[in-house]
Write an enzyme that holds these catalytic residues in place. Sequence first.
Site, PDB file in Angstrom:
ATOM      1  N   LYS A  75       4.716 -30.936  15.394  1.00  0.00           N
ATOM      2  CA  LYS A  75       3.829 -31.494  16.191  1.00  0.00           C
ATOM      3  C   LYS A  75       3.016 -30.581  16.843  1.00  0.00           C
ATOM      4  CE  LYS A  75       3.591 -33.314  20.295  1.00  0.00           C
ATOM      5  NZ  LYS A  75       3.388 -34.018  21.448  1.00  0.00           N
ATOM      6  N   LYS A  93      -2.048 -37.162  14.367  1.00  0.00           N
ATOM      7  CA  LYS A  93      -1.820 -38.598  15.852  1.00  0.00           C
ATOM      8  C   LYS A  93      -3.157 -38.369  16.491  1.00  0.00           C
ATOM      9  CE  LYS A  93       1.907 -38.435  19.228  1.00  0.00           C
ATOM     10  NZ  LYS A  93       2.790 -38.326  19.234  1.00  0.00           N
ATOM     11  N   GLU A 127      -2.423 -33.543  16.384  1.00  0.00           N
ATOM     12  CA  GLU A 127      -2.729 -34.051  17.332  1.00  0.00           C
ATOM     13  C   GLU A 127      -4.028 -34.158  18.063  1.00  0.00           C
ATOM     14  OE1 GLU A 127       0.034 -36.494  20.899  1.00  0.00           O
ATOM     15  OE2 GLU A 127       0.423 -34.613  19.523  1.00  0.00           O
ATOM     16  N   ARG A 137      20.395 -36.144  29.663  1.00  0.00           N
ATOM     17  CA  ARG A 137      19.038 -35.520  28.589  1.00  0.00           C
ATOM     18  C   ARG A 137      19.754 -36.053  26.741  1.00  0.00           C
ATOM     19  NH1 ARG A 137      17.698 -30.999  31.266  1.00  0.00           N
ATOM     20  NH2 ARG A 137      19.129 -29.951  29.498  1.00  0.00           N
TER      21      ARG A 137
END
EC number: 4.1.2.13
Length: 357
Positions: A142, A225, A183, A52
């Site tokens: 977010k 978003k 979002e 990762r």
Amino acid sequence: MSAFVGKYADELIKNAKYIATPGKGILAADESTGTIGKRLASINVENIEANRQALRELLFTSPNALQYLSGVILFEETLYQKSSEGKPFVEILQENNVIPGIKVDKGVVELAGTDGETTTQGFDSLGARCQQYYKAGARFAKWRAVLKIGPNEPSELSIQQNAQGLARYAIICQENGLVLFVEPEILTDGSHDIAKCAAVTETVLAACYKALNDQHVLLEGTLLKPNMVTPGSDSPKVSPEVIGEYTVNALRRTVPAAVPGIVFLSGGQSEEQATLNLNAMNKFDVVKPWTLSFSFGRALQQSTLKTWSGKKENVGKAQDVFLARCKANSEATLGKYGGGSGTGLASESLHVKDYKY
């Protein structure tokens, strides 16, 4: 005048304005450990931290690519990771004038009293986590809410619960110095037409901004978003110009001019399709009080991931592919993308039904 009384107002406004710089966009690299595991599995790479880290390092150190980005959304693990040379990823981004951000929600759970609709979790210790993320260098956050279109969906309960959840998260983030990305993603799953998607998008966004105002959120310190307004995944396709017109009109009807920028999610579109649609929005000749840009995950990474395939000898080629996608989307934010970056891998659909990450 906003009723926002937090101490970070000037900083929030400055950072949000920078994130919305014309010609720049956002790399969404905030996939959960499980989701990035699926991506790695698609190229036969084991889901361990070293792999990762290698993927994120490939992206964050791509020569010349970061000039097209104003921010990168990180997963908590990545916020504290370092490059193979021992340099924190946050420092690498900051030195390239890219603002680090952080995913703060904890995924969705079923909303009781609905037919499979969801609400987002993650309020436990959110304020304390935001303080820690700010100390670590993050300057925006977010939170993803998920809604779906169906015979009776989204329900009023789902719309209100998700709007209020987004607003509650928003004020907590701002009070702790983090610009927030609002979002409310409306999934493309279904056979609805583009007009239905536009109507639902307008209803959801109107509810979100009512809730944000009720919570005294500083809109100048936020970005939106949203999904693009498209037909359902099981419906006939339409041209980028149609998507651009429907999307911009829906936003003009609902998003206050105080919001500096709107950064679209790709929603499972192919890399090339997402770029063409963004370009069409910016070419649509009406007054747009906010910048229209990108906050893409799969639509910036997929062909890069396939080119890399977990092999060190492919890093250079993969970084070239990533640079090409960043440049293409930068051009699209200015309405200047001419197409042609979408051969092969970039034209593959990335749609996943009921997408979770």
